[in-house]
Design an enzyme around this catalytic site. Structure first.
Site, PDB file in Angstrom:
ATOM      1  N   ARG A 153      43.417  42.670  45.196  1.00 24.87           N
ATOM      2  CA  ARG A 153      44.811  42.865  45.603  1.00 24.87           C
ATOM      3  C   ARG A 153      44.852  43.265  47.079  1.00 24.87           C
ATOM      4  NH1 ARG A 153      46.102  40.262  41.880  1.00 24.87           N
ATOM      5  NH2 ARG A 153      47.418  40.846  40.108  1.00 24.87           N
ATOM      6  N   HIS A 191      47.003  33.647  47.756  1.00 19.00           N
ATOM      7  CA  HIS A 191      46.930  34.284  46.430  1.00 19.00           C
ATOM      8  C   HIS A 191      46.827  33.232  45.302  1.00 19.00           C
ATOM      9  CE1 HIS A 191      48.012  38.139  44.019  1.00 19.00           C
ATOM     10  NE2 HIS A 191      47.256  37.316  43.294  1.00 19.00           N
TER      11      HIS A 191
HETATM   12  P1  NDP Z   1      39.147  44.252  34.308  1.00 19.74           P
HETATM   13  O1  NDP Z   1      40.039  45.335  33.872  1.00 19.74           O
HETATM   14  O2  NDP Z   1      38.462  43.430  33.281  1.00 19.74           O
HETATM   15  O3  NDP Z   1      37.997  44.885  35.242  1.00 19.74           O
HETATM   16  C1  NDP Z   1      38.242  45.822  36.233  1.00 19.74           C
HETATM   17  C2  NDP Z   1      36.913  46.308  36.815  1.00 19.74           C
HETATM   18  O4  NDP Z   1      37.187  47.148  37.949  1.00 19.74           O
HETATM   19  C3  NDP Z   1      36.079  47.127  35.839  1.00 19.74           C
HETATM   20  O5  NDP Z   1      34.724  46.809  36.008  1.00 19.74           O
HETATM   21  C4  NDP Z   1      36.330  48.565  36.304  1.00 19.74           C
HETATM   22  O6  NDP Z   1      35.263  49.439  36.051  1.00 19.74           O
HETATM   23  C5  NDP Z   1      36.471  48.370  37.798  1.00 19.74           C
HETATM   24  N1  NDP Z   1      37.220  49.466  38.412  1.00 19.74           N
HETATM   25  C6  NDP Z   1      38.508  49.821  38.187  1.00 19.74           C
HETATM   26  N2  NDP Z   1      38.842  50.886  38.944  1.00 19.74           N
HETATM   27  C7  NDP Z   1      37.735  51.200  39.657  1.00 19.74           C
HETATM   28  C8  NDP Z   1      37.432  52.210  40.601  1.00 19.74           C
HETATM   29  N3  NDP Z   1      38.347  53.119  40.985  1.00 19.74           N
HETATM   30  N4  NDP Z   1      36.189  52.247  41.128  1.00 19.74           N
HETATM   31  C9  NDP Z   1      35.252  51.362  40.744  1.00 19.74           C
HETATM   32  N5  NDP Z   1      35.475  50.367  39.846  1.00 19.74           N
HETATM   33  C10 NDP Z   1      36.695  50.299  39.311  1.00 19.74           C
HETATM   34  O7  NDP Z   1      39.995  43.354  35.298  1.00 19.74           O
HETATM   35  P2  NDP Z   1      39.823  41.791  35.605  1.00 19.74           P
HETATM   36  O8  NDP Z   1      38.394  41.540  35.904  1.00 19.74           O
HETATM   37  O9  NDP Z   1      40.501  40.972  34.569  1.00 19.74           O
HETATM   38  O10 NDP Z   1      40.709  41.647  36.930  1.00 19.74           O
HETATM   39  C11 NDP Z   1      40.373  42.390  38.095  1.00 19.74           C
HETATM   40  C12 NDP Z   1      41.447  42.235  39.141  1.00 19.74           C
HETATM   41  O11 NDP Z   1      41.376  40.956  39.752  1.00 19.74           O
HETATM   42  C13 NDP Z   1      42.897  42.297  38.647  1.00 19.74           C
HETATM   43  O12 NDP Z   1      43.319  43.618  38.398  1.00 19.74           O
HETATM   44  C14 NDP Z   1      43.620  41.699  39.820  1.00 19.74           C
HETATM   45  O13 NDP Z   1      43.884  42.712  40.780  1.00 19.74           O
HETATM   46  C15 NDP Z   1      42.603  40.726  40.405  1.00 19.74           C
HETATM   47  N6  NDP Z   1      43.013  39.327  40.194  1.00 19.74           N
HETATM   48  C16 NDP Z   1      43.295  38.546  41.288  1.00 19.74           C
HETATM   49  C17 NDP Z   1      43.704  37.234  41.135  1.00 19.74           C
HETATM   50  C18 NDP Z   1      43.930  36.327  42.301  1.00 19.74           C
HETATM   51  O14 NDP Z   1      44.399  35.197  42.108  1.00 19.74           O
HETATM   52  N7  NDP Z   1      43.619  36.725  43.514  1.00 19.74           N
HETATM   53  C19 NDP Z   1      43.891  36.661  39.794  1.00 19.74           C
HETATM   54  C20 NDP Z   1      43.525  37.542  38.721  1.00 19.74           C
HETATM   55  C21 NDP Z   1      43.112  38.825  38.927  1.00 19.74           C
HETATM   56  P3  NDP Z   1      35.182  50.293  34.673  1.00 19.74           P
HETATM   57  O15 NDP Z   1      35.121  49.280  33.554  1.00 19.74           O
HETATM   58  O16 NDP Z   1      33.922  51.054  34.812  1.00 19.74           O
HETATM   59  O17 NDP Z   1      36.428  51.105  34.603  1.00 19.74           O
END
Ligand code: NDP
Length: 316
Positions: free
Chosen positions: A231, A279
């Site tokens: 994001r 995006h």
């Molecule tokens: P998930 O919820 O499956 O995974 C999120 C990951 O981020 C987990 O490994 C989590 O770790 C980690 N995480 C969250 N907060 C933190 C933090 N503060 N510090 C370190 N690690 C953190 O999400 P998705 O993989 O499905 O999607 C990820 C993001 O990708 C979406 O939220 C969106 O922002 C972005 N996205 C962008 C798109 C685009 O077109 N550009 C399209 C789709 C998604 P843990 O499990 O240990 O909490």
């Protein structure tokens, strides 16, 4: 018993709404779709919501609402509504089609940085035969993925298949085959020091705001690449520009911005080391997303637990 239910959809304009309606008509004919204005007129009838950016306060006026579906993987647009109905679960979109598309984009971005595709595009636009040798092979550049969730794990597998060594960083330790896992804030410096191409695939939370800034970029090896596909609130664009100009970063692929679109005239549009995309890293089709929502509603109505819920305590 009647199987008629009502779902409000607010994700895209009128043409998108028509397409959503066509998709759901084939998948779940008992589900009547209403656009936002119609739902506000019939607010007492709405069972489900499929939304990207609901107008603040609107969903809270729908007393029958049983579940809110995000129309994308990130639900930050929904959370802008600070008056969401209490106790109504928010389901985040999690579909293999979306992770596959993200993996493709991520591989394209990493290879573009590896091969300096931006330099080639500039030379082609100028009609110049700019002969140069790219110094690295994939196996010489470690890709570090921030966020090893559904998206990050799929990207890791696809990047590994090309030959990139892959490491990952998340809040908690992960067991992703072939990926060395780093966990928590204290491991971030060590992770960044090992990363030649940094990929940010974190969700938008208060903790991830401006996580990519001068201080963190300085922990990367000189000449690292950056792929920003989580994001826009996660990277400070001025710091990325400065790092590109100084050579601290050798290149960047940026898909997300704050605000979006990236304003006209912004120096990144023309920057010789930056690839800017609007995006589009992972845009699963409406049919793919509708399939997930229809399957999830069917399971929910059979009494199954809703998958992939937004967790207010985690912030994503
Ligand atoms: P998930 O919820 O499956 O995974 C999120 C990951 O981020 C987990 O490994 C989590 O770790 C980690 N995480 C969250 N907060 C933190 C933090 N503060 N510090 C370190 N690690 C953190 O999400 P998705 O993989 O499905 O999607 C990820 C993001 O990708 C979406 O939220 C969106 O922002 C972005 N996205 C962008 C798109 C685009 O077109 N550009 C399209 C789709 C998604 P843990 O499990 O240990 O909490």
């Amino acid at each position: 018993m009647s199987n008629r239910r009502v779902m409000v959809v607010k994700s895209g304009g009128p043409e998108a709404f028509q397409e959503w309606r066509d998709c759901f008509a084939a998948l779940d004919p008992g589900l009547e779709l209403l656009d936002w204005d119609a739902a506000l007129r019939r607010r007492d009838e709405v069972d489900y919501a499929l939304v990207w950016d609901p107008e603040p306060g609107g969903l809270a006026t729908m007393p029958r609402l049983r579940a809110i579906f995000g129309s994308g993987a990130g639900v930050d647009g929904i959370l802008l509504d600070t008056r969401l109905p209490r106790g109504v679960p928010i389901v985040r979109m999690a579909i293999p089609e979306a992770t596959q598309r993200m993996g493709e984009f991520c591989c394209w971005a990493a290879l573009s940085l590896l091969k300096d595709a931006r330099r080639m595009a500039i030379a082609q636009a100028a009609g110049e035969w700019d002969y140069f040798e790219a110094p690295y092979r994939a196996d010489m550049r470690t890709v570090g993925i921030m966020g090893l969730g559904a998206m990050g794990a799929r990207c890791a597998a696809m990047l590994s298949a090309i030959g990139f060594p892959v490491i990952g960083w998340a809040r908690t330790a992960k067991d992703v085959p072939g990926v060395e896992s780093f966990a928590g804030a204290e491991a971030l410096p060590a992770f960044l020091a090992r990363t030649d191409i940094l990929v940010c695939l974190l969700p938008a939370t208060p903790e991830t705001r401006h996580i990519i800034r001068a201080e963190t970029l300085a922990m990367l090896p000189p000449g690292a690449g950056y792929v920003g596909i989580g994001r826009g609130m996660q990277h400070r664009l001025d710091d990325i520009l400065a790092a590109l100009d100084s050579g601290r970063l050798s290149g960047a692929v940026l898909d997300v911005f704050e605000p979006e679109p990236l304003p006209a005239g912004h120096p990144l549009w023309q920057h010789p080391k930056a690839i800017v995309t609007p995006h589009v890293a992972s845009l699963p089709s409406r049919a793919e997303r509708a399939g997930f929502v229809a399957r999830t509603i069917a399971g929910f109505e059979r009494g199954e637990t809703l998958p992939n819920l937004f967790d207010p305590a985690r912030g994503y």
